[in-house]
Scaffold this motif. Structure first.
Motif, PDB file in Angstrom:
ATOM      1  N   LEU A   1     -52.925  76.922  62.714  1.00 60.49           N
ATOM      2  CA  LEU A   1     -54.322  76.755  63.245  1.00 60.49           C
ATOM      3  C   LEU A   1     -54.942  75.529  62.646  1.00 60.49           C
ATOM      4  O   LEU A   1     -54.595  75.325  61.474  1.00 60.49           O
ATOM      5  CB  LEU A   1     -55.068  78.113  63.540  1.00 60.49           C
ATOM      6  CG  LEU A   1     -55.645  78.430  61.982  1.00 60.49           C
ATOM      7  CD1 LEU A   1     -56.869  79.480  62.172  1.00 60.49           C
ATOM      8  CD2 LEU A   1     -54.855  79.294  61.128  1.00 60.49           C
ATOM      9  N   ILE A   2     -55.490  74.679  63.351  1.00 63.80           N
ATOM     10  CA  ILE A   2     -55.851  74.787  64.942  1.00 63.80           C
ATOM     11  C   ILE A   2     -55.330  73.350  65.196  1.00 63.80           C
ATOM     12  O   ILE A   2     -55.468  72.390  64.571  1.00 63.80           O
ATOM     13  CB  ILE A   2     -57.160  74.679  65.384  1.00 63.80           C
ATOM     14  CG1 ILE A   2     -58.233  74.099  64.639  1.00 63.80           C
ATOM     15  CG2 ILE A   2     -57.504  76.225  65.539  1.00 63.80           C
ATOM     16  CD1 ILE A   2     -59.769  74.122  64.790  1.00 63.80           C
ATOM     17  N   TRP A   3     -54.769  73.148  66.557  1.00 64.28           N
ATOM     18  CA  TRP A   3     -54.176  71.716  66.752  1.00 64.28           C
ATOM     19  C   TRP A   3     -54.582  71.397  68.169  1.00 64.28           C
ATOM     20  O   TRP A   3     -54.554  72.208  69.344  1.00 64.28           O
ATOM     21  CB  TRP A   3     -52.621  72.101  66.665  1.00 64.28           C
ATOM     22  CG  TRP A   3     -52.046  72.185  65.400  1.00 64.28           C
ATOM     23  CD1 TRP A   3     -52.109  73.577  64.610  1.00 64.28           C
ATOM     24  CD2 TRP A   3     -51.683  71.141  64.192  1.00 64.28           C
ATOM     25  NE1 TRP A   3     -51.667  73.195  63.274  1.00 64.28           N
ATOM     26  CE2 TRP A   3     -51.376  72.152  63.205  1.00 64.28           C
ATOM     27  CE3 TRP A   3     -51.417  69.939  64.226  1.00 64.28           C
ATOM     28  CZ2 TRP A   3     -51.087  71.578  61.902  1.00 64.28           C
ATOM     29  CZ3 TRP A   3     -51.029  69.121  63.259  1.00 64.28           C
ATOM     30  CH2 TRP A   3     -50.823  69.989  62.002  1.00 64.28           C
ATOM     31  N   SER A   4     -54.397  70.048  68.479  1.00 66.83           N
ATOM     32  CA  SER A   4     -54.769  69.661  69.704  1.00 66.83           C
ATOM     33  C   SER A   4     -53.295  69.270  70.367  1.00 66.83           C
ATOM     34  O   SER A   4     -52.089  69.469  69.678  1.00 66.83           O
ATOM     35  CB  SER A   4     -55.339  68.443  69.772  1.00 66.83           C
ATOM     36  OG  SER A   4     -54.568  67.256  69.215  1.00 66.83           O
ATOM     37  N   ARG A   5     -53.067  69.436  71.815  1.00 72.21           N
ATOM     38  CA  ARG A   5     -51.972  69.370  72.508  1.00 72.21           C
ATOM     39  C   ARG A   5     -51.257  67.873  72.476  1.00 72.21           C
ATOM     40  O   ARG A   5     -52.096  66.837  72.677  1.00 72.21           O
ATOM     41  CB  ARG A   5     -52.037  69.494  73.972  1.00 72.21           C
ATOM     42  CG  ARG A   5     -52.422  71.118  74.372  1.00 72.21           C
ATOM     43  CD  ARG A   5     -52.558  71.385  75.799  1.00 72.21           C
ATOM     44  NE  ARG A   5     -52.788  72.635  76.190  1.00 72.21           N
ATOM     45  CZ  ARG A   5     -51.815  73.739  76.286  1.00 72.21           C
ATOM     46  NH1 ARG A   5     -50.509  73.264  76.117  1.00 72.21           N
ATOM     47  NH2 ARG A   5     -52.268  74.674  76.529  1.00 72.21           N
TER      48      ARG A   5
ATOM     49  N   ASN B   1     -55.011  85.983  72.858  1.00 67.28           N
ATOM     50  CA  ASN B   1     -55.737  85.246  74.104  1.00 67.28           C
ATOM     51  C   ASN B   1     -56.551  86.571  74.591  1.00 67.28           C
ATOM     52  O   ASN B   1     -57.914  86.172  74.875  1.00 67.28           O
ATOM     53  CB  ASN B   1     -54.804  84.872  75.215  1.00 67.28           C
ATOM     54  CG  ASN B   1     -54.165  83.565  74.793  1.00 67.28           C
ATOM     55  OD1 ASN B   1     -54.607  82.663  73.954  1.00 67.28           O
ATOM     56  ND2 ASN B   1     -53.015  83.134  75.524  1.00 67.28           N
ATOM     57  N   ARG B   2     -56.188  87.719  74.620  1.00 73.18           N
ATOM     58  CA  ARG B   2     -56.860  88.839  75.071  1.00 73.18           C
ATOM     59  C   ARG B   2     -58.031  89.217  74.188  1.00 73.18           C
ATOM     60  O   ARG B   2     -59.364  89.218  74.582  1.00 73.18           O
ATOM     61  CB  ARG B   2     -56.133  90.075  75.214  1.00 73.18           C
ATOM     62  CG  ARG B   2     -55.163  90.048  76.615  1.00 73.18           C
ATOM     63  CD  ARG B   2     -54.775  91.410  76.641  1.00 73.18           C
ATOM     64  NE  ARG B   2     -54.044  92.152  75.472  1.00 73.18           N
ATOM     65  CZ  ARG B   2     -52.809  91.993  75.279  1.00 73.18           C
ATOM     66  NH1 ARG B   2     -51.762  91.476  76.129  1.00 73.18           N
ATOM     67  NH2 ARG B   2     -52.164  92.440  74.274  1.00 73.18           N
ATOM     68  N   GLY B   3     -57.874  89.224  72.851  1.00 79.08           N
ATOM     69  CA  GLY B   3     -59.017  89.146  71.783  1.00 79.08           C
ATOM     70  C   GLY B   3     -59.843  88.047  71.700  1.00 79.08           C
ATOM     71  O   GLY B   3     -61.070  88.087  71.705  1.00 79.08           O
ATOM     72  N   LEU B   4     -59.338  86.934  71.915  1.00 80.22           N
ATOM     73  CA  LEU B   4     -60.157  85.609  71.929  1.00 80.22           C
ATOM     74  C   LEU B   4     -61.184  85.961  73.285  1.00 80.22           C
ATOM     75  O   LEU B   4     -62.493  85.530  73.103  1.00 80.22           O
ATOM     76  CB  LEU B   4     -59.486  84.370  72.221  1.00 80.22           C
ATOM     77  CG  LEU B   4     -60.270  83.112  72.200  1.00 80.22           C
ATOM     78  CD1 LEU B   4     -61.189  82.916  70.736  1.00 80.22           C
ATOM     79  CD2 LEU B   4     -59.246  81.895  72.268  1.00 80.22           C
ATOM     80  N   GLN B   5     -60.794  86.261  74.378  1.00 80.56           N
ATOM     81  CA  GLN B   5     -61.592  86.152  75.499  1.00 80.56           C
ATOM     82  C   GLN B   5     -62.734  87.394  75.346  1.00 80.56           C
ATOM     83  O   GLN B   5     -63.679  87.133  75.613  1.00 80.56           O
ATOM     84  CB  GLN B   5     -60.766  86.497  76.764  1.00 80.56           C
ATOM     85  CG  GLN B   5     -61.524  86.241  78.156  1.00 80.56           C
ATOM     86  CD  GLN B   5     -62.039  84.899  78.406  1.00 80.56           C
ATOM     87  OE1 GLN B   5     -61.288  83.968  78.098  1.00 80.56           O
ATOM     88  NE2 GLN B   5     -63.391  85.060  78.480  1.00 80.56           N
ATOM     89  N   ALA B   6     -62.252  88.350  74.607  1.00 80.62           N
ATOM     90  CA  ALA B   6     -63.159  89.631  74.292  1.00 80.62           C
ATOM     91  C   ALA B   6     -64.255  89.019  73.388  1.00 80.62           C
ATOM     92  O   ALA B   6     -65.479  89.499  73.718  1.00 80.62           O
ATOM     93  CB  ALA B   6     -62.348  90.757  73.691  1.00 80.62           C
TER      94      ALA B   6
ATOM     95  N   VAL C   1     -62.871  83.403  63.642  1.00 79.38           N
ATOM     96  CA  VAL C   1     -62.712  83.711  65.036  1.00 79.38           C
ATOM     97  C   VAL C   1     -61.033  84.164  65.139  1.00 79.38           C
ATOM     98  O   VAL C   1     -60.776  85.174  65.985  1.00 79.38           O
ATOM     99  CB  VAL C   1     -63.096  82.322  65.904  1.00 79.38           C
ATOM    100  CG1 VAL C   1     -62.401  82.381  67.208  1.00 79.38           C
ATOM    101  CG2 VAL C   1     -64.332  82.180  65.689  1.00 79.38           C
ATOM    102  N   VAL C   2     -60.018  83.433  64.522  1.00 83.61           N
ATOM    103  CA  VAL C   2     -58.806  83.654  64.924  1.00 83.61           C
ATOM    104  C   VAL C   2     -58.448  85.190  64.470  1.00 83.61           C
ATOM    105  O   VAL C   2     -57.811  86.139  65.128  1.00 83.61           O
ATOM    106  CB  VAL C   2     -57.732  82.900  64.529  1.00 83.61           C
ATOM    107  CG1 VAL C   2     -56.431  83.183  64.268  1.00 83.61           C
ATOM    108  CG2 VAL C   2     -57.917  81.285  64.923  1.00 83.61           C
ATOM    109  N   LYS C   3     -59.033  85.453  63.207  1.00 82.16           N
ATOM    110  CA  LYS C   3     -58.725  86.909  62.484  1.00 82.16           C
ATOM    111  C   LYS C   3     -59.367  87.915  63.395  1.00 82.16           C
ATOM    112  O   LYS C   3     -58.710  88.789  63.815  1.00 82.16           O
ATOM    113  CB  LYS C   3     -59.499  86.864  61.320  1.00 82.16           C
ATOM    114  CG  LYS C   3     -59.173  88.148  60.452  1.00 82.16           C
ATOM    115  CD  LYS C   3     -59.921  88.106  58.890  1.00 82.16           C
ATOM    116  CE  LYS C   3     -59.581  89.290  58.279  1.00 82.16           C
ATOM    117  NZ  LYS C   3     -60.427  89.474  56.970  1.00 82.16           N
ATOM    118  N   LYS C   4     -60.481  87.757  63.706  1.00 77.29           N
ATOM    119  CA  LYS C   4     -61.337  88.632  64.630  1.00 77.29           C
ATOM    120  C   LYS C   4     -60.578  88.816  66.053  1.00 77.29           C
ATOM    121  O   LYS C   4     -60.817  89.926  66.628  1.00 77.29           O
ATOM    122  CB  LYS C   4     -62.895  88.450  64.673  1.00 77.29           C
ATOM    123  CG  LYS C   4     -63.730  88.627  63.370  1.00 77.29           C
ATOM    124  CD  LYS C   4     -65.154  88.424  63.644  1.00 77.29           C
ATOM    125  CE  LYS C   4     -65.828  88.989  62.834  1.00 77.29           C
ATOM    126  NZ  LYS C   4     -65.485  88.488  61.231  1.00 77.29           N
ATOM    127  N   ALA C   5     -60.207  87.761  66.633  1.00 75.93           N
ATOM    128  CA  ALA C   5     -59.482  87.886  67.941  1.00 75.93           C
ATOM    129  C   ALA C   5     -58.377  88.653  67.855  1.00 75.93           C
ATOM    130  O   ALA C   5     -58.027  89.611  68.673  1.00 75.93           O
ATOM    131  CB  ALA C   5     -59.314  86.538  68.579  1.00 75.93           C
TER     132      ALA C   5
END
Length: 254
Positions: A89-93, A228-233, A54-58
């Motif tokens: 990646l990936i972490w909670s706040r 963030n733009r890529g993830l939303q896409a 997911v991260v790579k493709k975003a």
């Protein structure tokens, strides 16, 4: 003679221009710490697991190349924090992490539960009910009991590898092992011990998990906006849901 010199100069100009435009069109690169957390992240899965994919493709949506560096979680976090890497990646706040890192939009929402040995009678209702219990966790992870840990009300024995927690649980050295539901189930099935374990119905926590990029590198703000733009896409197109479903069907296993 003049024509030969002119031709040589033109060749140099064309070559230089090609190099400039080639560099301009080349993808940017982000280097991220990754770790073992199957079925989401693993060096032993296709595309390094669904969340790595997911991260790579975003990032790819924004023409940014991703390089993953697989490290123990604590070292990967520290290398990202110090600026040796862009992030992890990936972490909670948590408040401590937010001092050093910017968080992406939500990559995935996960549920952490308590796994316990069948017949042990383990139960819990709130932080106070965890007092005196031996709880297992993984180094570097927050389980929602940060204040209670600092005060000594809750004690969590952390180790670097999740399978060590399972062995301690089955040996009676832990009352419960806290882990993401899918991650813990995947691990125990792979170890052939799921029939010896139960899952408490009350979740320990339900949290969103994110890509984190350190605040020390100026380019990271631009990289985060692009991610963030890529993830939303990915989410808008339906690709994200298809990838998560494929992972649950086991399609990321080699």
């Amino acid at each position: 003679m003049k024509k030969t010199l002119f031709n040589r100069l033109m060749n140099v100009f064309v070559l230089s221009a090609a190099m400039v435009f080639s560099g301009a069109s080349a993808a940017e690169k982000v280097t991220l710490a990754n770790g073992e957390w199957a079925p989401y992240l693993s060096e032993n899965l296709k595309e390094y697991g669904v969340i790595s994919d997911v991260v790579k493709k975003a990032f790819a949506k924004e023409n940014i190349e991703v390089e993953y560096v697989f490290l123990p979680w604590k070292r990967g976090y520290e290398d990202a924090k110090s600026g040796k890497l862009n992030g992890s990646l990936i972490w909670s706040r948590t408040e401590d992490r937010e001092k050093d890192f910017d968080y992406s939009d939500t990559v995935i929402d996960l549920k952490t539960v308590a796994f316990y040995k069948k017949g042990s009678g383990f139960d819990w209702s709130d932080a106070a009910s965890m007092k005196g219990k031996k709880l297992g966790g993984v180094t570097g992870y927050s389980y929602g009991f940060d204040d209670e840990e600092k005060s000594g009300l809750v004690s969590i024995e952390r180790v670097s590898s999740a399978d060590a927690n399972v062995k301690k649980l089955l040996a009676g050295r832990l009352d419960a092992y806290m882990e993401d539901l899918d991650v813990g189930s995947e691990l125990m099935n792979s170890m052939g011990v799921m029939d010896q374990v139960e899952v408490h119905p009350k979740p320990i926590k339900e949290k969103s998990y994110h890509l984190i990029l350190n605040k020390s590198q100026p380019e990271n703000k631009k990289l985060m906006d692009a991610f963030n733009r890529g993830l939303q896409a990915l989410k808008d197109s339906g690709e994200y849901d298809k990838m998560i479903e494929a992972s649950r069907r086991g399609e990321y296993k080699k």
